[in-house]
Scaffold this motif. Structure first.
Motif, PDB file in Angstrom:
ATOM      1  N   LYS A  49       0.834  -1.204   0.000  1.00 52.48           N
ATOM      2  CA  LYS A  49       0.000   0.000   0.000  1.00 52.48           C
ATOM      3  C   LYS A  49       0.875   1.263   0.000  1.00 52.48           C
ATOM      4  CE  LYS A  49      -4.080   2.071   0.782  1.00 52.48           C
ATOM      5  NZ  LYS A  49      -5.086   2.186  -0.219  1.00 52.48           N
ATOM      6  N   THR A  50       1.910   1.244   0.822  1.00 49.40           N
ATOM      7  CA  THR A  50       2.789   2.400   0.954  1.00 49.40           C
ATOM      8  C   THR A  50       3.607   2.663  -0.307  1.00 49.40           C
ATOM      9  OG1 THR A  50       2.979   2.014   3.334  1.00 49.40           O
ATOM     10  CG2 THR A  50       4.675   3.405   2.323  1.00 49.40           C
ATOM     11  N   TYR A  51       4.222   1.626  -0.860  1.00 47.43           N
ATOM     12  CA  TYR A  51       5.177   1.830  -1.951  1.00 47.43           C
ATOM     13  C   TYR A  51       4.600   1.641  -3.352  1.00 47.43           C
ATOM     14  CZ  TYR A  51       8.631   2.097   1.702  1.00 47.43           C
ATOM     15  OH  TYR A  51       9.331   2.487   2.804  1.00 47.43           O
ATOM     16  N   ARG A  52       3.521   0.876  -3.474  1.00 45.04           N
ATOM     17  CA  ARG A  52       2.957   0.636  -4.806  1.00 45.04           C
ATOM     18  C   ARG A  52       1.516   1.118  -4.935  1.00 45.04           C
ATOM     19  NH1 ARG A  52       2.865  -5.018  -6.203  1.00 45.04           N
ATOM     20  NH2 ARG A  52       2.699  -4.343  -8.336  1.00 45.04           N
ATOM     21  N   LYS A  53       0.973   1.626  -3.846  1.00 49.48           N
ATOM     22  CA  LYS A  53      -0.417   2.122  -3.818  1.00 49.48           C
ATOM     23  C   LYS A  53      -1.414   1.030  -4.209  1.00 49.48           C
ATOM     24  CE  LYS A  53       1.320   6.238  -3.103  1.00 49.48           C
ATOM     25  NZ  LYS A  53       2.234   6.154  -2.016  1.00 49.48           N
ATOM     26  N   LYS A  54      -1.076  -0.220  -3.907  1.00 57.20           N
ATOM     27  CA  LYS A  54      -1.962  -1.362  -4.176  1.00 57.20           C
ATOM     28  C   LYS A  54      -2.647  -1.739  -2.865  1.00 57.20           C
ATOM     29  CE  LYS A  54      -0.347  -2.169  -8.411  1.00 57.20           C
ATOM     30  NZ  LYS A  54      -1.015  -2.426  -9.627  1.00 57.20           N
ATOM     31  N   ASP A  55      -3.940  -1.978  -2.955  1.00 56.20           N
ATOM     32  CA  ASP A  55      -4.754  -2.240  -1.763  1.00 56.20           C
ATOM     33  C   ASP A  55      -4.874  -3.739  -1.478  1.00 56.20           C
ATOM     34  OD1 ASP A  55      -6.142  -1.262   0.395  1.00 56.20           O
ATOM     35  OD2 ASP A  55      -8.075  -1.195  -0.636  1.00 56.20           O
ATOM     36  N   LYS A  56      -3.742  -4.425  -1.490  1.00 54.37           N
ATOM     37  CA  LYS A  56      -3.714  -5.858  -1.185  1.00 54.37           C
ATOM     38  C   LYS A  56      -2.293  -6.274  -0.840  1.00 54.37           C
ATOM     39  CE  LYS A  56      -2.900  -7.373  -5.925  1.00 54.37           C
ATOM     40  NZ  LYS A  56      -3.183  -8.356  -6.916  1.00 54.37           N
TER      41      LYS A  56
END
Length: 158
Positions: A49-56
């Motif tokens: 979430k922090t580094y790739r802005k992916k919610d998983k």
């Protein structure tokens, strides 16, 4: 120059014995400083979430910290689930998939991007370090009566 290599397990999962250092030296070189961290799903989620802005959560993340230093973060529980998931079509068990992902992450640290060149390198290194192939070849050489236990140097030219 002395390189640093560390494996950090922040989970309760037992990590299989794999040739992490040999693979690192082969792909990244002996002077490359590498840290491999095994984390739980919650931590994997936070980092993704922090580094790739992916919610998983994710199975692997690679971070280049400098030209000669990097970190690979792996989530064993996600990797185990993916190895069992027939829809993923990995055709690998947990141990095999873990080895493949470590190779994949190291190739990213080396600067490679997804594509056919990276896939060829993944196949090359996976075949080189996969225990199934290693054991099969050792057994064949050890029990080959036609060579009196010697390793064949190559084919004779006729």
């Amino acid at each position: 120059m002395q390189s640093e290599f560390s494996i950090i397990n922040k989970t309760s999962t037992r990590i299989p014995s794999l040739p992490f250092l040999a693979v690192k030296n082969d792909i990244l070189g002996r002077t490359y400083n590498l840290s491999i961290a095994f984390v739980d799903e919650k931590t994997s989620y936070k980092i993704n979430k922090t580094y790739r802005k992916k919610d998983k959560g994710t199975n692997i993340l690679s971070f280049v910290l400098s030209p000669q230093k990097g970190e690979i973060v792996l989530c064993p529980s996600i990797i185990k689930n993916e190895a069992k998931d027939k829809n993923k079509n990995y055709s690998k068990n947990y141990r095999e998939l873990l080895l493949f992902l470590v190779i994949h992450g190291m190739l990213h640290l080396k600067g490679m991007q997804h594509g056919s060149i990276m896939e060829k390198k993944e196949k090359f290194y996976y075949k080189k370090y996969d225990q199934k192939h290693f054991d099969r070849n050792r057994y064949r050489l050890k029990h080959d009566e036609s060579h009196s236990g010697r390793i064949r140097k190559g084919r004779k030219k006729s």
